[in-house]
Structures are given as C-alpha cells and as structure tokens.
Write a protein that holds these residues in place. Structure first.
Motif, mmCIF file in Angstrom:
data_model
loop_
_atom_site.group_PDB
_atom_site.id
_atom_site.type_symbol
_atom_site.label_atom_id
_atom_site.label_comp_id
_atom_site.label_asym_id
_atom_site.label_seq_id
_atom_site.Cartn_x
_atom_site.Cartn_y
_atom_site.Cartn_z
ATOM 1 N N ASN A 30 0.819 -1.216 0.000
ATOM 2 C CA ASN A 30 0.000 0.000 0.000
ATOM 3 C C ASN A 30 0.852 1.264 0.000
ATOM 4 O O ASN A 30 0.375 2.333 -0.379
ATOM 5 N N THR A 31 2.086 1.152 0.462
ATOM 6 C CA THR A 31 2.901 2.349 0.672
ATOM 7 C C THR A 31 4.074 2.477 -0.300
ATOM 8 O O THR A 31 4.857 3.413 -0.185
ATOM 9 N N ILE A 32 4.211 1.553 -1.245
ATOM 10 C CA ILE A 32 5.338 1.650 -2.175
ATOM 11 C C ILE A 32 5.100 2.776 -3.183
ATOM 12 O O ILE A 32 3.960 3.100 -3.517
ATOM 13 N N LYS A 33 6.193 3.350 -3.658
ATOM 14 C CA LYS A 33 6.134 4.405 -4.672
ATOM 15 C C LYS A 33 7.198 4.113 -5.723
ATOM 16 O O LYS A 33 8.275 4.715 -5.724
ATOM 17 N N PRO A 34 6.903 3.167 -6.638
ATOM 18 C CA PRO A 34 7.913 2.780 -7.638
ATOM 19 C C PRO A 34 8.349 3.969 -8.481
ATOM 20 O O PRO A 34 7.553 4.842 -8.815
ATOM 21 N N LYS A 35 9.627 3.978 -8.817
ATOM 22 C CA LYS A 35 10.145 5.043 -9.658
ATOM 23 C C LYS A 35 9.556 4.924 -11.066
ATOM 24 O O LYS A 35 9.350 3.825 -11.578
ATOM 25 N N GLU A 36 9.301 6.083 -11.664
ATOM 26 C CA GLU A 36 8.618 6.144 -12.964
ATOM 27 C C GLU A 36 9.296 5.282 -14.021
ATOM 28 O O GLU A 36 8.643 4.621 -14.816
ATOM 29 N N GLN A 37 10.641 5.258 -14.029
ATOM 30 C CA GLN A 37 11.363 4.535 -15.081
ATOM 31 C C GLN A 37 11.219 3.024 -14.981
ATOM 32 O O GLN A 37 11.600 2.303 -15.897
ATOM 33 N N PHE A 38 10.642 2.537 -13.871
ATOM 34 C CA PHE A 38 10.516 1.091 -13.717
ATOM 35 C C PHE A 38 9.118 0.566 -14.046
ATOM 36 O O PHE A 38 8.842 -0.621 -13.894
ATOM 37 N N TYR A 39 8.228 1.447 -14.515
ATOM 38 C CA TYR A 39 6.943 0.977 -15.024
ATOM 39 C C TYR A 39 7.146 0.381 -16.411
ATOM 40 O O TYR A 39 8.003 0.830 -17.183
ATOM 41 N N ASN A 40 6.335 -0.628 -16.757
ATOM 42 C CA ASN A 40 6.435 -1.328 -18.039
ATOM 43 C C ASN A 40 7.829 -1.923 -18.252
ATOM 44 O O ASN A 40 8.345 -1.956 -19.367
ATOM 45 N N VAL A 41 8.437 -2.383 -17.167
ATOM 46 C CA VAL A 41 9.760 -2.997 -17.223
ATOM 47 C C VAL A 41 9.681 -4.381 -16.597
ATOM 48 O O VAL A 41 8.983 -4.585 -15.600
ATOM 49 N N SER A 42 10.392 -5.346 -17.184
ATOM 50 C CA SER A 42 10.453 -6.696 -16.622
ATOM 51 C C SER A 42 11.578 -6.773 -15.598
ATOM 52 O O SER A 42 12.646 -6.174 -15.780
ATOM 53 N N PHE A 43 11.320 -7.520 -14.519
ATOM 54 C CA PHE A 43 12.301 -7.685 -13.459
ATOM 55 C C PHE A 43 12.605 -9.162 -13.262
ATOM 56 O O PHE A 43 11.724 -10.007 -13.389
ATOM 57 N N LYS A 44 13.858 -9.454 -12.946
ATOM 58 C CA LYS A 44 14.221 -10.807 -12.523
ATOM 59 C C LYS A 44 14.594 -10.730 -11.048
ATOM 60 O O LYS A 44 15.569 -10.076 -10.669
ATOM 61 N N LEU A 45 13.789 -11.375 -10.209
ATOM 62 C CA LEU A 45 14.029 -11.375 -8.766
ATOM 63 C C LEU A 45 14.965 -12.522 -8.407
ATOM 64 O O LEU A 45 14.645 -13.681 -8.657
ATOM 65 N N ASN A 46 16.086 -12.204 -7.807
ATOM 66 C CA ASN A 46 17.059 -13.240 -7.446
ATOM 67 C C ASN A 46 16.964 -13.605 -5.969
ATOM 68 O O ASN A 46 17.969 -13.769 -5.284
ATOM 69 N N PHE A 47 15.720 -13.704 -5.496
ATOM 70 C CA PHE A 47 15.457 -14.157 -4.129
ATOM 71 C C PHE A 47 14.060 -14.754 -4.079
ATOM 72 O O PHE A 47 13.301 -14.675 -5.053
ATOM 73 N N TYR A 48 13.713 -15.348 -2.962
ATOM 74 C CA TYR A 48 12.382 -15.933 -2.784
ATOM 75 C C TYR A 48 11.391 -14.842 -2.409
ATOM 76 O O TYR A 48 11.723 -13.902 -1.683
ATOM 77 N N MET A 49 10.162 -14.978 -2.913
ATOM 78 C CA MET A 49 9.128 -14.005 -2.594
ATOM 79 C C MET A 49 7.830 -14.714 -2.222
ATOM 80 O O MET A 49 7.420 -15.671 -2.883
ATOM 81 N N ILE A 50 7.203 -14.250 -1.152
ATOM 82 C CA ILE A 50 5.866 -14.692 -0.748
ATOM 83 C C ILE A 50 5.012 -13.436 -0.683
ATOM 84 O O ILE A 50 5.373 -12.477 0.002
#
Length: 301
Positions: A30-50
């Motif tokens: 609810n509180t994140i504010k992603p930087k504009e340049q990271f919209y419409n961008v693919s990410f590879k997460l190199n850790f576990y996420m739940i």
C-alpha cells in the motif's frame, strides 16, 4: 530487463524505506512508490518471494468455483522468476504485502535442503493459494514474528529464529494447499481425466514420431497448469505424479510393440523416442526387471 540481486535494490526500485536486514524484508504494498522509469519494465528477482493480495477480486484463468476462499491470495516465486510492473494508473492501489528473503539467508541451514519440497514456489500466479480468514490469520501471525525478529537487535539466535519461522510458514502453506486441492476435488477429477486422455493421445508411435516423447511441461501447458502444480494435483488425486503416469503409458506402449510386432528392439526404441537402444533396454529393465528381448521370450512375442 532489470535484475534485482539484493533486498536494498528492491527497496530502492519500489521507493521504499531502507531495509532493516540485508537478507530479508517485509514490504507493505500500500505504501510503495515505484520510480517512474521502472513501469512497463520486466524484473528478474534473485530471491524468494511470498506475497499476499488482500482482495476479493482475484481472477484466475481456470478452476475458480464458488467454494474457493476469497479473503486473500498467497503467491510464491523462486529466485530467477520474471515479473513485470504495468503502466501507472491514477487510481492505482495495491492492498497487500510481500515477504522476500535472499537464498544466502538459508543456504547453510537445513531448510535449504528442504526447499524442493515446497513445489508451490514454481506454481504460476493463477495457481495462487486462496486463504480462509483463519488461515490468513495464521500466516500473518507468523509473518509478524519474522518482522519483529529481523527488525530488532540482531544476536546469535536471530538467524536461527528467522529460518525456523520461515519453515513454519512454508509448512503451513503446504498444509493449506492440501486443503485447497481437497475443496477443488470436482474440478481436479475432471482435470485428471483430461490429463489421462491427452497423455494417451500423445503416447502413440505416430504421435511420438511427430513430436517426441510426452513431457510434463508440454502436458501441463496444454491443460493450463504449471508442471509442478499438475504433478502435485495428480499426486493428491491419484497417488502418482505426472512423470509416473508418463512412464506407465510409455511402458504400456512398449509392451504392445514388443508383443504384437516383429520389429527389432532398436527400431522399437527409435519409435518410442529413445535416442539409444541401450536407454530403452535400461528403461524396460527398471520397470519390468527383464530386458526387452527376455520379455518377448517370456510372453511368446
């Protein structure tokens, strides 16, 4: 594509406060504010996420029935998973959280060797775990323990307690997925029958000549499942994994060709998609305890 290799980089990309721990974090979506340049961008997460999505509007591609719980959707991702952030919306709100931990946190622990038991880390997003109110309360209580532990003053017991709480969380997730399979019995039984029919279609000499041996990945994709979810579903419903079904179907076809044709062993091996006759011989010996030639002799082929 942006590779996210550390918790601190994740926080920076999401416009989130600095992490309390270098290897594990909990993020309020609810509180994140992603930087504009990271919209419409693919990410590879190199850790576990739940990640828990607190929404009653969680649409899936398949399998949603009235008996599904709608209080929350818990999703899992392993290191190397690709994710994408869509375009910014003026009315954008995300109700939920995500817990991320780096493989280095658990690498020297017994949990590291157990991670393959938690096959849901390789499920697709449309195979999320739907939690009841009680299950959600249990999950969030454990996550709160994890937050308190990594946010306080770290000591010699901190990592052990973090890892033990993570393992408890994953074991509860395994139990809750078992419940989900049970509540979807009608849907899953239909899927099992579809799987068996598809496997039979793909496990003929003609089909193998066209497309090769049936593979779990291809069968799962045709049915709209991830390979791990398909195997786990089949295991719950039938006691056999997808790979075990393939072996049995291939064995049945091999027996038919050995008994009802005069084709030499090497040709049957080729018809069944084995690159070497020796691989076919090994397969038959493992399944039947005798070589293909001996099986023929024993049964008058």
């Amino acid at each position: 594509m942006v590779s996210i290799d550390s918790i601190s980089i994740l926080h920076e990309i999401l416009g989130y406060e600095k992490p309390n721990h270098p290897l594990i974090t909990w993020i309020d979506l609810n509180t994140i504010k992603p930087k504009e340049q990271f919209y419409n961008v693919s990410f590879k997460l190199n850790f576990y996420m739940i990640s828990l999505k607190n929404s009653s509007e969680c649409e899936l591609i398949y399998g949603r029935k009235n008996y599904d719980f709608r209080e929350g959707s818990l999703m899992f991702a392993k290191p190397g998973q690709l994710l994408a952030k869509g375009a910014r919306s003026d009315n954008e709100t995300t109700d939920g959280w995500m817990l991320c931990f780096h493989p280095d946190l658990i690498r020297t622990s017994t949990l590291w060797n157990k991670m393959s038991d938690y096959s849901f880390f390789e499920y697709e997003a449309n195979e999320a775990l739907h939690l009841s109110d009680q299950e959600k309360e249990i999950v969030e209580r454990i996550v709160q323990h994890i937050q308190v532990e990594y946010s306080g003053n770290l000591d010699t017991y901190s990592n052990e307690l973090l890892i033990s709480n993570l393992e408890v969380l994953l074991n509860y997730a395994k139990r809750f997925y078992g419940r989900q399979f049970i509540t979807r019995t009608a849907v899953l039984k239909e899927s099992v029958e579809k799987f068996k029919m598809l496997l039979k279609e793909q496990c003929t000499a003609e089909a193998i000549a066209r497309s090769g041996m049936p593979r779990v990945k291809g069968l799962a994709q045709a049915l709209g499942y991830s390979p791990n979810y398909l195997s786990d579903m089949l295991k719950k419903e039938t006691g056999k994994t997808a790979q075990e079904f393939i072996k049995l179907q291939m064995l049945e076809l091999a027996q038919q060709l050995l008994l009802h044709t005069k084709d030499p062993i090497y040709r049957i091996a080729d018809q069944l998609g084995f690159e070497q006759p020796s691989s076919f011989t090994k397969f038959i010996k493992l399944q039947l305890g005798v070589s293909p030639a001996e099986f023929r002799r024993q049964h008058g082929g």
